[in-house]
Scaffold this motif. Sequence first.
Motif, mmCIF file in Angstrom:
data_model
loop_
_atom_site.group_PDB
_atom_site.id
_atom_site.type_symbol
_atom_site.label_atom_id
_atom_site.label_comp_id
_atom_site.label_asym_id
_atom_site.label_seq_id
_atom_site.Cartn_x
_atom_site.Cartn_y
_atom_site.Cartn_z
ATOM 1 N N GLU A 204 57.727 36.705 50.756
ATOM 2 C CA GLU A 204 57.333 37.267 52.047
ATOM 3 C C GLU A 204 55.986 37.989 51.987
ATOM 4 O OE1 GLU A 204 58.684 37.079 55.132
ATOM 5 O OE2 GLU A 204 60.034 35.571 54.273
ATOM 6 N N CYS A 205 55.647 38.545 50.842
ATOM 7 C CA CYS A 205 54.374 39.273 50.737
ATOM 8 C C CYS A 205 53.213 38.334 50.449
ATOM 9 C CB CYS A 205 54.453 40.369 49.668
ATOM 10 S SG CYS A 205 54.352 39.773 47.967
ATOM 11 N N GLY A 206 53.517 37.114 50.018
ATOM 12 C CA GLY A 206 52.464 36.124 49.820
ATOM 13 C C GLY A 206 51.887 36.037 48.426
ATOM 14 N N TYR A 207 52.403 36.824 47.483
ATOM 15 C CA TYR A 207 51.869 36.801 46.119
ATOM 16 C C TYR A 207 53.013 36.653 45.121
ATOM 17 C CZ TYR A 207 47.846 38.823 48.509
ATOM 18 O OH TYR A 207 46.805 39.050 49.385
ATOM 19 N N ARG B 160 48.221 44.009 36.690
ATOM 20 C CA ARG B 160 48.431 45.280 36.002
ATOM 21 C C ARG B 160 48.104 45.182 34.520
ATOM 22 N NH1 ARG B 160 47.467 50.309 35.936
ATOM 23 N NH2 ARG B 160 49.101 51.661 35.098
ATOM 24 N N LEU B 161 48.515 44.085 33.880
ATOM 25 C CA LEU B 161 48.254 43.927 32.457
ATOM 26 C C LEU B 161 46.771 43.765 32.173
ATOM 27 C CD1 LEU B 161 51.213 41.625 31.341
ATOM 28 C CD2 LEU B 161 50.924 44.076 30.975
ATOM 29 N N VAL B 162 46.077 43.013 33.020
ATOM 30 C CA VAL B 162 44.629 42.869 32.852
ATOM 31 C C VAL B 162 43.944 44.225 32.949
ATOM 32 C CG1 VAL B 162 42.538 41.995 33.968
ATOM 33 C CG2 VAL B 162 44.472 40.463 33.607
ATOM 34 N N ASP B 163 44.387 45.031 33.907
ATOM 35 C CA ASP B 163 43.797 46.354 34.090
ATOM 36 C C ASP B 163 44.055 47.242 32.872
ATOM 37 O OD1 ASP B 163 42.496 48.394 35.792
ATOM 38 O OD2 ASP B 163 44.440 49.371 35.681
ATOM 39 N N TYR C 7 43.713 34.621 29.479
ATOM 40 C CA TYR C 7 44.485 34.678 30.705
ATOM 41 C C TYR C 7 43.712 33.995 31.820
ATOM 42 C CZ TYR C 7 47.136 36.545 34.624
ATOM 43 O OH TYR C 7 47.890 36.669 35.760
ATOM 44 N N ARG C 8 44.310 32.978 32.424
ATOM 45 C CA ARG C 8 43.636 32.202 33.463
ATOM 46 C C ARG C 8 44.323 32.351 34.816
ATOM 47 N NH1 ARG C 8 39.778 29.426 31.294
ATOM 48 N NH2 ARG C 8 39.809 28.916 29.068
ATOM 49 N N GLY C 9 45.318 33.238 34.866
ATOM 50 C CA GLY C 9 45.998 33.446 36.132
ATOM 51 C C GLY C 9 45.146 34.226 37.119
ATOM 52 N N ARG C 10 45.470 34.100 38.386
ATOM 53 C CA ARG C 10 44.759 34.857 39.415
ATOM 54 C C ARG C 10 45.212 36.306 39.394
ATOM 55 N NH1 ARG C 10 46.097 32.603 44.876
ATOM 56 N NH2 ARG C 10 48.154 32.403 43.899
ATOM 57 N N THR C 11 44.340 37.187 39.807
ATOM 58 C CA THR C 11 44.684 38.604 39.903
ATOM 59 C C THR C 11 44.367 39.110 41.303
ATOM 60 O OG1 THR C 11 42.501 39.227 39.052
ATOM 61 C CG2 THR C 11 44.294 39.071 37.451
ATOM 62 N N LEU C 12 44.976 40.230 41.645
ATOM 63 C CA LEU C 12 44.779 40.829 42.963
ATOM 64 C C LEU C 12 43.523 41.686 43.001
ATOM 65 C CD1 LEU C 12 48.443 42.100 43.369
ATOM 66 C CD2 LEU C 12 47.465 40.141 44.574
ATOM 67 N N THR C 13 42.854 41.684 44.137
ATOM 68 C CA THR C 13 41.738 42.602 44.321
ATOM 69 C C THR C 13 42.298 44.000 44.577
ATOM 70 O OG1 THR C 13 41.656 42.314 46.721
ATOM 71 C CG2 THR C 13 40.393 40.744 45.375
ATOM 72 N N LEU C 14 41.443 44.999 44.498
ATOM 73 C CA LEU C 14 41.886 46.365 44.760
ATOM 74 C C LEU C 14 42.424 46.515 46.184
ATOM 75 C CD1 LEU C 14 39.086 48.432 42.983
ATOM 76 C CD2 LEU C 14 41.444 48.091 42.232
ATOM 77 N N ASP C 15 41.784 45.867 47.135
ATOM 78 C CA ASP C 15 42.261 45.940 48.525
ATOM 79 C C ASP C 15 43.630 45.299 48.672
ATOM 80 O OD1 ASP C 15 40.071 47.328 49.432
ATOM 81 O OD2 ASP C 15 38.974 45.548 50.091
ATOM 82 N N GLN C 16 43.845 44.185 48.003
ATOM 83 C CA GLN C 16 45.142 43.523 48.057
ATOM 84 C C GLN C 16 46.224 44.399 47.424
ATOM 85 O OE1 GLN C 16 43.988 39.913 46.025
ATOM 86 N NE2 GLN C 16 43.910 38.740 47.940
ATOM 87 N N GLN C 17 45.884 45.073 46.338
ATOM 88 C CA GLN C 17 46.845 45.980 45.696
ATOM 89 C C GLN C 17 47.214 47.132 46.629
ATOM 90 O OE1 GLN C 17 45.932 46.953 41.453
ATOM 91 N NE2 GLN C 17 44.248 45.513 41.717
#
Length: 248
Positions: A190-193, A202-205, A72-82
């Motif tokens: 609108e949320c930017g992601y 979520r899947l990575v986690d 998986y090479r996609g970007r993921t969200l940080t905990l703060d972003q989540q």
Amino acid sequence: MCDLAVFLAGQRGEGDWALVDVHDVEAFLATLPKGRKRRLTVLRQFFGFARLQHLVLVDPTRGLTVKETNGYRGRTLTLDQQRDLFRRWICDDAHPHETLLGMLALLHGASIAEVRILQVHDIDPAARTVRLGKRPHPVPLDPASWTVLQRCLAHREAWSTENPHVMVTKGAKVGRSPASTAYLSHVLDECGYPPRMVRGTRLVDLVNTMDPKLVAAAFGMDPQAALIYPADRVDPGRMPADTNSSAG
């Protein structure tokens, strides 16, 4: 070969060709993934020559493939972003479609396709579950997800539509077809992601905290599909406190 020499000296602390191994080569190739094929061809030529000249005993490029290891090479969200997204979506300010797709992706790993085809009869109000896509079992919803689902249903009711889908747009209200994929692809603008990034997080986690095969079974995925999500690093915020500091 100048680039490799600079990389080995600066990043790997090596100044002797004889000490270069396959891990050094892989690390160098990873610095420019799109140039892997071209670089590997040049490296094979060089190390083939170096071996004939007895500069190296073993060719470190032997066994390497042109194709990179799947992952998986996609970007993921940080905990703060989540956390920021969660707070945004439990408020009433965002559009109901954004909050539903966002929350289902963030907490339940739902894809655009799963949310797009979600129908009213897929909801069990008594058990507070929904059926998502090809998943073998209903998905229990937490209070926050259930709240945003109810908000989306209320939005749907305002259209006075016979369309059976939960997410109904102005163009889809007169028929029975789901909202377009193009529409859902931009629901989170609108949320930017993008939805893929939220779901991928979520899947990575899940895959890194559970057996990937169990995750694949729960999501109705091919077992091999789940194996691309194991991460090769851990965010510092997820690491437990240093137990050595309290030893004594």
